[in-house]
Design an enzyme around this catalytic site. Structure first.
Site, PDB file in Angstrom:
ATOM      1  N   ARG A   1       0.720  -1.385   0.027  1.00 36.76           N
ATOM      2  CA  ARG A   1       0.070  -0.033  -0.067  1.00 36.76           C
ATOM      3  C   ARG A   1       0.954   1.309  -0.098  1.00 36.76           C
ATOM      4  NH1 ARG A   1      -3.495  -2.849  -1.371  1.00 36.76           N
ATOM      5  NH2 ARG A   1      -5.593  -3.186  -0.763  1.00 36.76           N
TER       6      ARG A   1
ATOM      7  N   HIS B   1      -1.217   0.166  -9.622  1.00 42.86           N
ATOM      8  CA  HIS B   1      -1.626  -0.682  -8.596  1.00 42.86           C
ATOM      9  C   HIS B   1      -2.562  -1.835  -9.443  1.00 42.86           C
ATOM     10  CE1 HIS B   1      -3.908  -0.951  -4.455  1.00 42.86           C
ATOM     11  NE2 HIS B   1      -3.841  -2.235  -5.008  1.00 42.86           N
TER      12      HIS B   1
HETATM   13  N1  LIG Z   1      -0.426  -4.370  -5.383  1.00 36.91           N
HETATM   14  C1  LIG Z   1      -1.693  -5.201  -4.910  1.00 36.91           C
HETATM   15  O1  LIG Z   1      -2.449  -5.273  -6.229  1.00 36.91           O
HETATM   16  C2  LIG Z   1      -1.944  -6.059  -3.848  1.00 36.91           C
HETATM   17  C3  LIG Z   1      -2.315  -7.145  -3.925  1.00 36.91           C
HETATM   18  C4  LIG Z   1      -2.629  -8.100  -2.828  1.00 36.91           C
HETATM   19  C5  LIG Z   1      -2.247  -7.720  -1.420  1.00 36.91           C
HETATM   20  N2  LIG Z   1      -1.735  -6.198  -1.570  1.00 36.91           N
HETATM   21  C6  LIG Z   1      -1.347  -5.657  -0.162  1.00 36.91           C
HETATM   22  O2  LIG Z   1      -0.298  -6.446   0.117  1.00 36.91           O
HETATM   23  C7  LIG Z   1      -0.544  -6.688   1.670  1.00 36.91           C
HETATM   24  C8  LIG Z   1       0.098  -8.087   2.090  1.00 36.91           C
HETATM   25  O3  LIG Z   1      -0.437  -9.156   1.407  1.00 36.91           O
HETATM   26  P1  LIG Z   1      -0.373 -10.427   1.948  1.00 36.91           P
HETATM   27  O4  LIG Z   1      -1.680 -11.490   1.160  1.00 36.91           O
HETATM   28  O5  LIG Z   1       1.064 -11.005   1.631  1.00 36.91           O
HETATM   29  O6  LIG Z   1      -0.734 -10.656   3.342  1.00 36.91           O
HETATM   30  P2  LIG Z   1      -0.429 -11.498   4.641  1.00 36.91           P
HETATM   31  O7  LIG Z   1      -0.684 -12.829   3.882  1.00 36.91           O
HETATM   32  O8  LIG Z   1      -1.797 -11.223   5.615  1.00 36.91           O
HETATM   33  O9  LIG Z   1       0.789 -11.230   5.297  1.00 36.91           O
HETATM   34  C9  LIG Z   1       1.049 -10.334   5.863  1.00 36.91           C
HETATM   35  C10 LIG Z   1       2.221 -10.283   6.370  1.00 36.91           C
HETATM   36  O10 LIG Z   1       2.836  -8.846   6.885  1.00 36.91           O
HETATM   37  C11 LIG Z   1       3.234  -9.194   8.141  1.00 36.91           C
HETATM   38  N3  LIG Z   1       3.136  -7.828   9.173  1.00 36.91           N
HETATM   39  C12 LIG Z   1       2.152  -7.260   9.518  1.00 36.91           C
HETATM   40  N4  LIG Z   1       2.313  -6.376  10.080  1.00 36.91           N
HETATM   41  C13 LIG Z   1       3.471  -5.983   9.954  1.00 36.91           C
HETATM   42  C14 LIG Z   1       4.256  -5.200  10.834  1.00 36.91           C
HETATM   43  N5  LIG Z   1       3.997  -3.956  11.629  1.00 36.91           N
HETATM   44  N6  LIG Z   1       5.672  -5.167  10.474  1.00 36.91           N
HETATM   45  C15 LIG Z   1       6.052  -6.196  10.039  1.00 36.91           C
HETATM   46  N7  LIG Z   1       5.557  -6.943   9.328  1.00 36.91           N
HETATM   47  C16 LIG Z   1       4.021  -7.120   9.500  1.00 36.91           C
HETATM   48  C17 LIG Z   1       2.669 -10.225   9.013  1.00 36.91           C
HETATM   49  O11 LIG Z   1       3.295 -10.787   9.920  1.00 36.91           O
HETATM   50  P3  LIG Z   1       3.151 -12.062  10.863  1.00 36.91           P
HETATM   51  O12 LIG Z   1       3.311 -13.148   9.792  1.00 36.91           O
HETATM   52  O13 LIG Z   1       3.786 -11.970  12.131  1.00 36.91           O
HETATM   53  O14 LIG Z   1       1.655 -12.173  11.207  1.00 36.91           O
HETATM   54  C18 LIG Z   1       2.739 -10.992   7.611  1.00 36.91           C
HETATM   55  O15 LIG Z   1       3.781 -12.069   7.544  1.00 36.91           O
HETATM   56  C19 LIG Z   1      -2.144  -6.491   1.796  1.00 36.91           C
HETATM   57  O16 LIG Z   1      -2.499  -6.443   3.085  1.00 36.91           O
HETATM   58  C20 LIG Z   1      -2.429  -5.556   0.690  1.00 36.91           C
HETATM   59  O17 LIG Z   1      -2.866  -4.426   1.248  1.00 36.91           O
HETATM   60  C21 LIG Z   1      -1.454  -5.330  -2.570  1.00 36.91           C
END
Ligand SMILES: NC(=O)c1ccc[n+]([C@@H]2O[C@H](COP(=O)([O-])OP(=O)(O)OC[C@H]3O[C@@H](n4cnc5c(N)ncnc54)[C@H](OP(=O)(O)O)[C@@H]3O)[C@@H](O)[C@H]2O)c1
Length: 307
Positions: A221, A268
């Site tokens: 984001r 995005h």
């Molecule tokens: N560009 C796009 O089109 C697109 C597409 C999909 C997603 N996204 C974005 O990418 C984000 C991540 O997606 P995901 O599916 O990989 O999410 P996810 O599977 O929920 O993984 C999130 C990771 O971030 C870690 N985390 C959370 N808060 C943190 C912090 N303060 N400091 C360090 N690490 C932290 C979590 O730690 P833990 O493992 O310890 O819980 C987890 O490992 C989404 O929330 C979304 O905003 C963007």
């Protein structure tokens, strides 16, 4: 009977035949309310649109679950009516977003924009002076769906990956170690959710800790990165970046990021590959059936943690 609300007729087609006892209402959350909304228990809002307004949500008097099609939940957290469960689309867009991150890293390290310019000028710009992924140290900030997929893709190409997350575990370093790790990595990929903890996490100090010539990739984001601090590092030509997300979005036509040196930018598009609807509505279908049967749901968002 369980009544669910899908955003459009295409969504209805993608979900396919549902077991008896599940009724479908079609409403996009923005147009005038339609009959039957008061009985809807499960709401599936449209992808990549602002959240349904608080006013419009009042029509959903029986609402118990909001199932998002996106992994990011930040825009919905403040909108969620009390007692309603929020589930996200984790897993739906992770592959395509990880793929874009890997593409951005390769494009930047191997200077693909330079070669596209040369191709357009019919110029044979052969050289062997760049460093590829072999031996590069890549830090994945976020060890969830996207982070682990990027790590798994880069390792066979010779990169040494370090995963950092909120909860340390086997193979995943703690956030408290981050400042010591940053100077040792030439590539940093941001794959964390946007929460109060990650707002502007990548600030001037974070960027200053990255070594000269390092690459920042943000596919998560925009507001996780301080845009002005990044602009300063790009303009001084100390750091490189690949951004699929920006702050603000959409980027205004006269925004300085458009012309910043050493930056590649996509609007995005990480999650938006063809076929995302099939992946998303497969999840919706499973969730709706679980909800109807009273079984545990997948991808339940911990509202207190913000993801
Ligand atoms: N560009 C796009 O089109 C697109 C597409 C999909 C997603 N996204 C974005 O990418 C984000 C991540 O997606 P995901 O599916 O990989 O999410 P996810 O599977 O929920 O993984 C999130 C990771 O971030 C870690 N985390 C959370 N808060 C943190 C912090 N303060 N400091 C360090 N690490 C932290 C979590 O730690 P833990 O493992 O310890 O819980 C987890 O490992 C989404 O929330 C979304 O905003 C963007």
């Amino acid at each position: 009977v369980t009544s669910i609300c899908l955003p459009d007729a295409e969504a209805r087609d993608c979900v396919g035949t549902l077991p008896g006892g599940i009724d479908v209402v079609i409403w996009d959350g923005a147009s005038d309310p339609v009959p039957g909304l008061d009985g809807v228990e499960v709401l599936v809002p449209p992808y990549m649109r602002p959240p349904t307004s608080a006013e419009a949500l009042k029509a959903l008097a029986s609402l118990r679950l909001v199932q998002l099609l996106s992994a990011g939940v930040d825009s919905w957290l403040k909108r969620l009516p009390p007692g309603v469960v929020l589930c996200n689309g984790r897993g739906v867009h992770g592959g395509s977003t990880a793929e874009l991150a890997v593409g951005g890293i390769v494009s930047s390290l191997r200077e693909l924009p330079r070669h596209l310019d040369a191709q357009r000028a019919h110029r044979w710009d052969q050289h062997s002076g760049v460093t590829g992924l072999d031996g590069r140290r890549v830090l994945l900030l976020g060890a969830g769906d996207i982070g682990t997929r990027v790590a798994a893709s880069l390792t066979p190409l010779g990169a040494e990956v370090t995963l950092v997350a909120r909860h340390a575990r086997d193979g995943v370093r703690a956030l408290t170690e981050l400042s010591g790790l940053l100077p040792e990595h030439q590539v940093v990929v941001i794959a964390v959710p946007y929460t109060t903890e990650t707002h502007q996490l990548v600030d001037a100090d974070f960027l200053a800790s990255m070594p000269d010539g390092a690459l920042l990739v943000n596919v998560a984001r925009g507001a996780i990165v301080n845009t002005n601090a990044l602009l300063a590092e790009l303009t001084s030509e100390r750091l490189h970046a690949f951004l699929d997300v920006t702050d603000p979005e959409p980027l205004p036509v006269d925004h300085p990021l458009w012309v910043a040196p050493h930056l590649q930018l996509t609007p995005h598009i990480g999650g938006g590959t063809l076929g995302w609807q099939q992946r998303a509505y497969r999840l919706v279908r499973e969730q709706v059936i679980r909800f109807h049967r009273g079984e545990p749901l997948q991808n339940v968002v911990k509202v207190a943690d913000g993801y």
